[in-house]
Design a protein around this motif. Structure first.
Motif, PDB file in Angstrom:
ATOM      1  N   TYR A  64      44.878  -3.353 100.481  1.00 34.09           N
ATOM      2  CA  TYR A  64      43.635  -3.515  99.724  1.00 34.09           C
ATOM      3  C   TYR A  64      43.163  -2.157  99.214  1.00 34.09           C
ATOM      4  O   TYR A  64      42.733  -2.033  98.061  1.00 34.09           O
ATOM      5  CB  TYR A  64      42.552  -4.163 100.598  1.00 34.09           C
ATOM      6  N   MET A  65      43.239  -1.128 100.052  1.00 34.79           N
ATOM      7  CA  MET A  65      42.857   0.223  99.617  1.00 34.79           C
ATOM      8  C   MET A  65      43.702   0.672  98.428  1.00 34.79           C
ATOM      9  O   MET A  65      43.210   1.360  97.524  1.00 34.79           O
ATOM     10  CB  MET A  65      43.027   1.211 100.777  1.00 34.79           C
ATOM     11  N   LEU A  70      44.324  -8.169  96.201  1.00 34.87           N
ATOM     12  CA  LEU A  70      43.055  -8.349  95.513  1.00 34.87           C
ATOM     13  C   LEU A  70      42.487  -9.736  95.784  1.00 34.87           C
ATOM     14  O   LEU A  70      43.248 -10.717  95.797  1.00 34.87           O
ATOM     15  CB  LEU A  70      43.242  -8.185  93.998  1.00 34.87           C
ATOM     16  N   PRO A  71      41.177  -9.861  95.994  1.00 33.46           N
ATOM     17  CA  PRO A  71      40.572 -11.198  96.014  1.00 33.46           C
ATOM     18  C   PRO A  71      40.784 -11.837  94.643  1.00 33.46           C
ATOM     19  O   PRO A  71      40.721 -11.157  93.613  1.00 33.46           O
ATOM     20  CB  PRO A  71      39.088 -10.925  96.281  1.00 33.46           C
ATOM     21  N   TYR A 351      33.847  10.622  96.142  1.00 34.29           N
ATOM     22  CA  TYR A 351      35.211  10.522  96.666  1.00 34.29           C
ATOM     23  C   TYR A 351      36.138   9.967  95.581  1.00 34.29           C
ATOM     24  O   TYR A 351      36.450  10.644  94.620  1.00 34.29           O
ATOM     25  CB  TYR A 351      35.217   9.651  97.925  1.00 34.29           C
ATOM     26  N   ASP A 352      36.562   8.731  95.724  1.00 34.43           N
ATOM     27  CA  ASP A 352      37.385   8.081  94.709  1.00 34.43           C
ATOM     28  C   ASP A 352      37.370   6.585  94.985  1.00 34.43           C
ATOM     29  O   ASP A 352      36.768   6.107  95.949  1.00 34.43           O
ATOM     30  CB  ASP A 352      38.821   8.624  94.688  1.00 34.43           C
ATOM     31  N   GLU A 353      38.053   5.829  94.129  1.00 33.55           N
ATOM     32  CA  GLU A 353      38.040   4.376  94.249  1.00 33.55           C
ATOM     33  C   GLU A 353      38.707   3.914  95.542  1.00 33.55           C
ATOM     34  O   GLU A 353      38.284   2.934  96.161  1.00 33.55           O
ATOM     35  CB  GLU A 353      38.741   3.745  93.043  1.00 33.55           C
ATOM     36  N   ARG A 357      36.987   1.466  98.320  1.00 30.59           N
ATOM     37  CA  ARG A 357      37.607   0.235  98.806  1.00 30.59           C
ATOM     38  C   ARG A 357      37.707   0.245 100.331  1.00 30.59           C
ATOM     39  O   ARG A 357      37.453  -0.757 100.999  1.00 30.59           O
ATOM     40  CB  ARG A 357      39.009   0.075  98.206  1.00 30.59           C
ATOM     41  N   MET A 358      38.080   1.384 100.893  1.00 34.14           N
ATOM     42  CA  MET A 358      38.191   1.508 102.344  1.00 34.14           C
ATOM     43  C   MET A 358      36.842   1.253 103.019  1.00 34.14           C
ATOM     44  O   MET A 358      36.738   0.465 103.976  1.00 34.14           O
ATOM     45  CB  MET A 358      38.698   2.905 102.708  1.00 34.14           C
TER      46      MET A 358
END
Length: 405
Positions: A64-65, A70-71, A351-353, A357-358
Protein backbone atom coordinates in the motif's frame (compact mmCIF):
# COMPACT_ATOMS: atom_id res chain seq x y z
CA UNK A 1 1.13 -17.11 -7.67
CA UNK A 2 -2.23 -15.70 -8.71
CA UNK A 3 -3.65 -19.22 -8.45
CA UNK A 4 -2.36 -19.57 -4.87
CA UNK A 5 -3.71 -16.17 -3.93
CA UNK A 6 -7.10 -17.19 -5.32
CA UNK A 7 -7.10 -20.21 -2.99
CA UNK A 8 -6.05 -18.06 -0.02
CA UNK A 9 -8.78 -15.50 -0.63
CA UNK A 10 -11.49 -18.12 -1.06
CA UNK A 11 -10.61 -19.46 2.37
CA UNK A 12 -10.02 -16.06 3.95
CA UNK A 13 -13.17 -14.11 3.07
CA UNK A 14 -15.88 -15.55 5.32
CA UNK A 15 -17.68 -12.29 6.13
CA UNK A 16 -18.75 -9.68 3.57
CA UNK A 17 -17.31 -9.64 0.07
CA UNK A 18 -14.11 -8.55 -1.67
CA UNK A 19 -13.86 -7.66 -5.36
CA UNK A 20 -10.26 -8.17 -6.49
CA UNK A 21 -8.75 -6.71 -9.65
CA UNK A 22 -5.53 -8.60 -10.37
CA UNK A 23 -2.46 -7.18 -12.07
CA UNK A 24 -3.42 -8.74 -15.41
CA UNK A 25 -6.78 -6.95 -15.35
CA UNK A 26 -8.93 -9.95 -14.47
CA UNK A 27 -11.48 -9.53 -11.69
CA UNK A 28 -12.94 -11.93 -9.18
CA UNK A 29 -15.31 -11.52 -6.26
CA UNK A 30 -14.91 -13.45 -3.02
CA UNK A 31 -18.04 -13.73 -0.94
CA UNK A 32 -18.71 -14.70 2.63
CA UNK A 33 -21.81 -13.92 4.64
CA UNK A 34 -24.04 -11.26 3.13
CA UNK A 35 -24.13 -9.01 6.19
CA UNK A 36 -20.44 -8.03 6.25
CA UNK A 37 -18.53 -5.10 4.68
CA UNK A 38 -18.29 -4.85 0.89
CA UNK A 39 -14.96 -3.67 -0.52
CA UNK A 40 -12.72 -3.75 -3.57
CA UNK A 41 -8.95 -3.96 -4.01
CA UNK A 42 -6.68 -3.45 -7.02
CA UNK A 43 -3.40 -5.36 -7.05
CA UNK A 44 -1.38 -3.44 -9.61
CA UNK A 45 1.70 -5.71 -9.75
CA UNK A 46 2.51 -9.40 -9.66
CA UNK A 47 4.90 -8.61 -6.82
CA UNK A 48 1.98 -7.48 -4.67
CA UNK A 49 0.12 -10.71 -5.42
CA UNK A 50 3.14 -12.81 -4.51
CA UNK A 51 3.80 -10.89 -1.31
CA UNK A 52 0.24 -11.30 -0.06
CA UNK A 53 0.65 -15.06 -0.24
CA UNK A 54 4.13 -15.27 1.26
CA UNK A 55 3.98 -12.64 4.02
CA UNK A 56 0.56 -11.00 4.20
CA UNK A 57 1.12 -9.42 7.63
CA UNK A 58 3.93 -7.27 6.23
CA UNK A 59 2.93 -7.17 2.56
CA UNK A 60 -0.35 -5.32 2.73
CA UNK A 61 1.24 -2.32 4.43
CA UNK A 62 4.39 -2.27 2.31
CA UNK A 63 2.56 -2.64 -0.99
CA UNK A 64 0.00 0.00 0.00
CA UNK A 65 2.87 2.39 0.82
CA UNK A 66 4.35 1.63 -2.61
CA UNK A 67 1.03 2.28 -4.37
CA UNK A 68 0.83 -1.31 -5.63
CA UNK A 69 -2.25 -2.13 -3.52
CA UNK A 70 -5.14 0.30 -3.87
CA UNK A 71 -8.70 0.44 -2.51
CA UNK A 72 -11.02 0.03 -5.50
CA UNK A 73 -14.44 1.67 -5.37
CA UNK A 74 -14.23 2.13 -1.61
CA UNK A 75 -12.22 3.93 1.06
CA UNK A 76 -9.12 2.54 2.74
CA UNK A 77 -11.16 2.32 5.95
CA UNK A 78 -13.82 0.12 4.32
CA UNK A 79 -11.19 -2.15 2.79
CA UNK A 80 -9.34 -2.53 6.08
CA UNK A 81 -12.57 -3.07 7.99
CA UNK A 82 -13.36 -6.00 5.70
CA UNK A 83 -9.86 -7.47 6.03
CA UNK A 84 -9.64 -6.97 9.80
CA UNK A 85 -13.12 -8.40 10.32
CA UNK A 86 -12.10 -11.55 8.48
CA UNK A 87 -8.70 -11.85 10.13
CA UNK A 88 -10.33 -11.87 13.59
CA UNK A 89 -11.41 -15.46 13.21
CA UNK A 90 -8.70 -16.93 11.04
CA UNK A 91 -6.01 -16.30 8.48
CA UNK A 92 -4.50 -18.52 5.83
CA UNK A 93 -2.11 -21.32 6.76
CA UNK A 94 1.12 -19.41 6.02
CA UNK A 95 -0.06 -16.44 8.06
CA UNK A 96 -1.06 -18.72 10.96
CA UNK A 97 2.44 -20.26 10.97
CA UNK A 98 4.01 -16.78 10.88
CA UNK A 99 1.82 -15.65 13.78
CA UNK A 100 2.80 -18.66 15.89
CA UNK A 101 6.48 -18.03 15.20
CA UNK A 102 6.06 -14.36 16.15
CA UNK A 103 4.46 -15.42 19.42
CA UNK A 104 7.27 -17.86 20.25
CA UNK A 105 9.92 -15.21 19.53
CA UNK A 106 8.09 -12.19 20.94
CA UNK A 107 10.34 -11.95 24.00
CA UNK A 108 13.44 -11.73 21.82
CA UNK A 109 11.89 -9.06 19.61
CA UNK A 110 11.05 -6.86 22.60
CA UNK A 111 14.43 -7.05 24.34
CA UNK A 112 14.67 -3.28 24.52
CA UNK A 113 18.12 -2.41 25.83
CA UNK A 114 18.98 1.17 26.77
CA UNK A 115 20.49 1.78 23.33
CA UNK A 116 17.72 0.04 21.44
CA UNK A 117 15.00 1.84 23.42
CA UNK A 118 16.44 5.22 22.48
CA UNK A 119 16.65 4.19 18.82
CA UNK A 120 13.05 2.91 18.88
CA UNK A 121 11.75 6.16 20.37
CA UNK A 122 13.68 8.29 17.88
CA UNK A 123 12.14 6.32 15.00
CA UNK A 124 8.68 7.73 15.73
CA UNK A 125 8.91 10.62 18.15
CA UNK A 126 11.84 12.48 16.60
CA UNK A 127 9.95 13.09 13.37
CA UNK A 128 9.53 16.67 12.21
CA UNK A 129 7.68 18.41 15.04
CA UNK A 130 5.45 20.23 12.55
CA UNK A 131 3.84 16.89 11.71
CA UNK A 132 2.32 16.49 15.16
CA UNK A 133 0.95 20.03 15.13
CA UNK A 134 -1.03 19.09 12.04
CA UNK A 135 -3.12 16.33 13.62
CA UNK A 136 -2.82 16.40 17.43
CA UNK A 137 -4.53 18.81 19.82
CA UNK A 138 -2.85 22.07 20.85
CA UNK A 139 -1.25 20.39 23.89
CA UNK A 140 0.22 17.61 21.71
CA UNK A 141 -1.35 14.83 23.77
CA UNK A 142 -0.35 11.75 21.76
CA UNK A 143 -2.42 9.27 23.75
CA UNK A 144 -6.02 8.29 24.41
CA UNK A 145 -8.30 11.21 25.28
CA UNK A 146 -11.16 10.93 27.78
CA UNK A 147 -14.61 11.71 26.37
CA UNK A 148 -16.50 12.22 29.61
CA UNK A 149 -19.54 13.64 27.81
CA UNK A 150 -20.96 13.78 24.32
CA UNK A 151 -19.92 16.54 21.95
CA UNK A 152 -16.47 17.19 23.39
CA UNK A 153 -13.79 18.61 21.15
CA UNK A 154 -10.44 16.83 21.00
CA UNK A 155 -8.90 19.64 23.07
CA UNK A 156 -11.59 19.27 25.75
CA UNK A 157 -11.26 15.49 25.85
CA UNK A 158 -7.47 15.64 26.19
CA UNK A 159 -7.76 18.19 28.98
CA UNK A 160 -10.31 15.92 30.68
CA UNK A 161 -7.90 12.98 30.33
CA UNK A 162 -5.18 14.83 32.23
CA UNK A 163 -7.49 15.73 35.10
CA UNK A 164 -8.98 12.23 35.13
CA UNK A 165 -5.48 10.87 35.67
CA UNK A 166 -4.57 13.56 38.19
CA UNK A 167 -7.64 12.69 40.26
CA UNK A 168 -6.35 9.12 40.58
CA UNK A 169 -2.95 10.38 41.68
CA UNK A 170 -4.69 11.91 44.70
CA UNK A 171 -3.01 15.31 44.94
CA UNK A 172 -4.00 16.03 48.54
CA UNK A 173 -1.49 18.86 48.97
CA UNK A 174 0.81 21.09 46.96
CA UNK A 175 4.53 20.52 46.54
CA UNK A 176 4.35 16.78 45.84
CA UNK A 177 7.26 15.43 43.80
CA UNK A 178 6.19 13.65 40.63
CA UNK A 179 8.08 11.44 38.17
CA UNK A 180 6.55 11.54 34.68
CA UNK A 181 7.87 8.49 32.78
CA UNK A 182 7.61 9.14 29.06
CA UNK A 183 6.67 12.81 29.40
CA UNK A 184 6.08 13.46 25.70
CA UNK A 185 6.02 17.15 24.85
CA UNK A 186 5.40 18.07 28.49
CA UNK A 187 1.63 18.60 28.57
CA UNK A 188 0.91 16.38 31.57
CA UNK A 189 3.84 17.77 33.58
CA UNK A 190 2.75 21.34 32.90
CA UNK A 191 -0.82 20.59 34.01
CA UNK A 192 0.32 18.89 37.22
CA UNK A 193 2.62 21.79 38.07
CA UNK A 194 0.22 24.59 37.14
CA UNK A 195 -3.07 23.16 38.43
CA UNK A 196 -1.92 20.92 41.29
CA UNK A 197 1.22 22.65 42.56
CA UNK A 198 3.41 19.62 41.85
CA UNK A 199 7.16 19.56 41.31
CA UNK A 200 7.76 17.35 38.29
CA UNK A 201 10.67 15.49 36.74
CA UNK A 202 9.68 14.50 33.21
CA UNK A 203 11.85 11.96 31.41
CA UNK A 204 11.90 11.03 27.74
CA UNK A 205 14.20 9.36 25.21
CA UNK A 206 13.17 11.71 22.42
CA UNK A 207 15.47 14.65 21.73
CA UNK A 208 12.70 16.42 19.81
CA UNK A 209 10.24 16.05 22.69
CA UNK A 210 12.82 17.15 25.24
CA UNK A 211 13.54 20.41 23.45
CA UNK A 212 9.86 21.26 23.03
CA UNK A 213 8.97 20.32 26.62
CA UNK A 214 11.73 22.48 28.07
CA UNK A 215 10.67 25.45 25.97
CA UNK A 216 7.04 24.99 26.96
CA UNK A 217 7.92 24.94 30.67
CA UNK A 218 9.96 28.10 30.21
CA UNK A 219 7.16 29.85 28.31
CA UNK A 220 4.71 28.90 31.08
CA UNK A 221 6.99 30.30 33.77
CA UNK A 222 7.23 26.89 35.44
CA UNK A 223 10.97 26.27 35.23
CA UNK A 224 11.27 26.18 39.03
CA UNK A 225 8.62 23.44 39.27
CA UNK A 226 9.41 21.31 36.22
CA UNK A 227 12.60 19.67 35.00
CA UNK A 228 12.83 17.60 31.83
CA UNK A 229 15.68 15.16 31.19
CA UNK A 230 16.76 12.78 28.42
CA UNK A 231 16.76 9.73 30.68
CA UNK A 232 15.72 6.08 30.62
CA UNK A 233 13.36 5.03 33.44
CA UNK A 234 15.86 2.31 34.41
CA UNK A 235 18.38 5.01 35.34
CA UNK A 236 16.20 6.88 37.86
CA UNK A 237 17.57 6.61 41.41
CA UNK A 238 15.27 8.84 43.43
CA UNK A 239 11.94 8.33 45.24
CA UNK A 240 8.83 10.38 44.45
CA UNK A 241 5.44 11.04 46.02
CA UNK A 242 3.71 10.30 42.73
CA UNK A 243 4.61 8.54 39.48
CA UNK A 244 2.66 8.93 36.26
CA UNK A 245 3.22 7.26 32.92
CA UNK A 246 0.90 7.91 29.97
CA UNK A 247 1.28 6.01 26.70
CA UNK A 248 4.78 4.79 27.47
CA UNK A 249 4.25 1.27 28.82
CA UNK A 250 3.42 0.08 25.28
CA UNK A 251 7.09 0.75 24.42
CA UNK A 252 8.60 -1.13 27.37
CA UNK A 253 8.52 -4.60 25.81
CA UNK A 254 7.44 -7.85 27.46
CA UNK A 255 10.97 -8.78 28.49
CA UNK A 256 11.20 -5.58 30.57
CA UNK A 257 7.82 -5.72 32.36
CA UNK A 258 9.36 -6.87 35.65
CA UNK A 259 12.08 -4.23 35.44
CA UNK A 260 9.53 -1.50 34.76
CA UNK A 261 7.36 -2.27 37.77
CA UNK A 262 10.39 -2.85 39.99
CA UNK A 263 11.49 0.66 39.03
CA UNK A 264 8.03 2.02 39.86
CA UNK A 265 8.18 0.24 43.23
CA UNK A 266 11.69 1.44 44.06
CA UNK A 267 11.06 5.03 42.93
CA UNK A 268 7.79 5.37 44.83
CA UNK A 269 7.78 6.59 48.41
CA UNK A 270 6.12 4.18 50.89
CA UNK A 271 2.88 6.19 50.92
CA UNK A 272 3.12 7.24 47.29
CA UNK A 273 0.75 6.59 44.39
CA UNK A 274 1.42 5.73 40.74
CA UNK A 275 -0.86 5.80 37.71
CA UNK A 276 0.03 3.81 34.56
CA UNK A 277 -2.03 4.54 31.43
CA UNK A 278 -1.46 2.13 28.54
CA UNK A 279 -2.95 0.59 25.44
CA UNK A 280 -3.96 -3.00 26.10
CA UNK A 281 -5.82 -5.93 24.62
CA UNK A 282 -8.83 -7.76 26.00
CA UNK A 283 -8.16 -11.20 24.51
CA UNK A 284 -4.97 -12.26 26.28
CA UNK A 285 -1.28 -12.13 25.33
CA UNK A 286 -0.53 -11.71 21.65
CA UNK A 287 1.98 -10.26 19.21
CA UNK A 288 2.62 -6.98 17.40
CA UNK A 289 1.74 -6.76 13.73
CA UNK A 290 5.08 -7.03 11.86
CA UNK A 291 4.39 -3.98 9.64
CA UNK A 292 3.57 -1.85 12.69
CA UNK A 293 6.70 -3.13 14.43
CA UNK A 294 8.94 -2.27 11.48
CA UNK A 295 7.54 1.05 10.30
CA UNK A 296 5.70 2.69 13.20
CA UNK A 297 6.65 1.49 16.70
CA UNK A 298 9.75 -0.74 16.70
CA UNK A 299 9.94 -2.81 19.87
CA UNK A 300 6.39 -1.86 20.86
CA UNK A 301 3.73 -4.20 22.21
CA UNK A 302 0.20 -3.61 23.52
CA UNK A 303 -0.04 -5.87 26.58
CA UNK A 304 -2.90 -7.93 27.93
CA UNK A 305 -4.03 -7.05 31.45
CA UNK A 306 -3.28 -10.61 32.53
CA UNK A 307 0.45 -10.39 31.77
CA UNK A 308 0.64 -6.81 33.06
CA UNK A 309 -0.99 -7.57 36.41
CA UNK A 310 1.21 -10.65 36.80
CA UNK A 311 4.26 -8.38 36.58
CA UNK A 312 2.68 -5.97 39.07
CA UNK A 313 2.20 -8.83 41.51
CA UNK A 314 5.83 -9.87 41.18
CA UNK A 315 6.89 -6.30 41.99
CA UNK A 316 5.01 -6.38 45.34
CA UNK A 317 2.93 -3.35 44.40
CA UNK A 318 -0.72 -3.00 45.33
CA UNK A 319 -3.12 -2.67 42.40
CA UNK A 320 -5.44 -0.24 44.16
CA UNK A 321 -7.63 0.62 41.16
CA UNK A 322 -8.00 -0.34 37.51
CA UNK A 323 -10.21 1.21 34.83
CA UNK A 324 -10.69 0.00 31.27
CA UNK A 325 -11.39 2.64 28.61
CA UNK A 326 -12.94 0.84 25.66
CA UNK A 327 -13.83 3.13 22.75
CA UNK A 328 -12.19 6.34 23.96
CA UNK A 329 -9.09 5.75 21.83
CA UNK A 330 -11.14 4.93 18.74
CA UNK A 331 -12.86 8.32 19.16
CA UNK A 332 -9.48 9.99 19.72
CA UNK A 333 -7.91 8.53 16.58
CA UNK A 334 -11.00 9.41 14.55
CA UNK A 335 -10.34 13.05 15.47
CA UNK A 336 -6.65 12.70 14.56
CA UNK A 337 -7.63 11.26 11.19
CA UNK A 338 -9.91 14.20 10.41
CA UNK A 339 -7.08 16.64 11.09
CA UNK A 340 -4.54 14.51 9.23
CA UNK A 341 -6.79 14.35 6.16
CA UNK A 342 -7.43 18.10 6.29
CA UNK A 343 -3.66 18.71 6.30
CA UNK A 344 -2.65 16.00 3.86
CA UNK A 345 -1.08 18.45 1.38
CA UNK A 346 1.03 20.06 4.11
CA UNK A 347 2.16 16.69 5.45
CA UNK A 348 3.09 15.52 1.95
CA UNK A 349 5.24 18.66 1.60
CA UNK A 350 7.01 17.80 4.89
CA UNK A 351 7.76 14.25 3.74
CA UNK A 352 6.35 12.57 0.63
CA UNK A 353 3.37 10.57 -0.60
CA UNK A 354 4.84 7.27 0.62
CA UNK A 355 5.10 8.63 4.17
CA UNK A 356 1.54 9.95 4.02
CA UNK A 357 0.29 6.53 2.91
CA UNK A 358 2.23 4.88 5.74
CA UNK A 359 0.85 7.21 8.39
CA UNK A 360 -2.65 7.04 6.95
CA UNK A 361 -2.57 3.25 7.11
CA UNK A 362 -1.31 3.39 10.70
CA UNK A 363 -4.10 5.72 11.82
CA UNK A 364 -6.89 3.84 10.05
CA UNK A 365 -5.64 0.46 11.27
CA UNK A 366 -5.25 1.73 14.82
CA UNK A 367 -8.77 3.13 14.99
CA UNK A 368 -10.21 -0.14 13.67
CA UNK A 369 -8.12 -2.17 16.14
CA UNK A 370 -10.00 -0.42 18.94
CA UNK A 371 -13.35 -0.79 17.22
CA UNK A 372 -13.10 -4.37 15.98
CA UNK A 373 -10.07 -6.23 17.36
CA UNK A 374 -10.28 -5.98 21.14
CA UNK A 375 -7.81 -3.17 21.77
CA UNK A 376 -8.54 -0.82 24.67
CA UNK A 377 -6.79 1.36 27.23
CA UNK A 378 -6.33 0.64 30.90
CA UNK A 379 -5.36 2.84 33.81
CA UNK A 380 -3.77 1.12 36.81
CA UNK A 381 -3.39 2.89 40.14
CA UNK A 382 -0.53 1.39 42.13
CA UNK A 383 0.92 1.87 45.60
CA UNK A 384 3.45 0.25 47.90
CA UNK A 385 1.22 0.45 50.97
CA UNK A 386 -2.26 -0.96 51.56
CA UNK A 387 -3.42 2.34 53.07
CA UNK A 388 -1.79 4.76 50.63
CA UNK A 389 -5.11 5.85 49.11
CA UNK A 390 -8.59 6.41 50.63
CA UNK A 391 -10.86 3.41 51.16
CA UNK A 392 -13.41 4.45 48.52
CA UNK A 393 -13.14 5.98 45.05
CA UNK A 394 -15.23 9.04 45.94
CA UNK A 395 -12.15 11.25 46.17
CA UNK A 396 -11.37 10.64 42.49
CA UNK A 397 -14.78 11.81 41.33
CA UNK A 398 -14.85 14.76 43.71
CA UNK A 399 -11.46 16.09 42.61
CA UNK A 400 -12.13 15.51 38.92
CA UNK A 401 -15.47 17.33 39.05
CA UNK A 402 -13.90 20.18 40.98
CA UNK A 403 -11.25 20.75 38.31
CA UNK A 404 -13.62 20.42 35.36
CA UNK A 405 -16.49 22.44 36.86
Amino acid sequence: MKHLLNIVLKHFIQTGSLLVTFSDGTRRIYKGSADGPQAGIHLTTRRAERALVINSGMAFGEEYMAGEILPDGCTLETLMLLLMTNINGHGHIIEEIEDRLRYVTRLLRTLNSLKRSRRNVAHHYDLNGKLYDLFLDRDRQYSCAYFSREGMTLEEAQEAKKHHIASKLNFDREGLEVLDIGCGWGGMAITLAKDYGARVLGITLSVEQLQVARQRAKDAGLEKQIRFELLDYRKVRKQFDRIVSVGMFEHVGIAQFDQFFKTVHDCLKPQGTALIHSIGRMDGPGTTNPWLDKYIFPGGYSPALSETIAAVERSHLWLTDCEVLRLHYAKTIAEWRKRFDANRTKITALYDERFVRMFELYLVGSELAFRTQGHMNFQMQLSRSVDAVPLTRDYMLDREREKLA
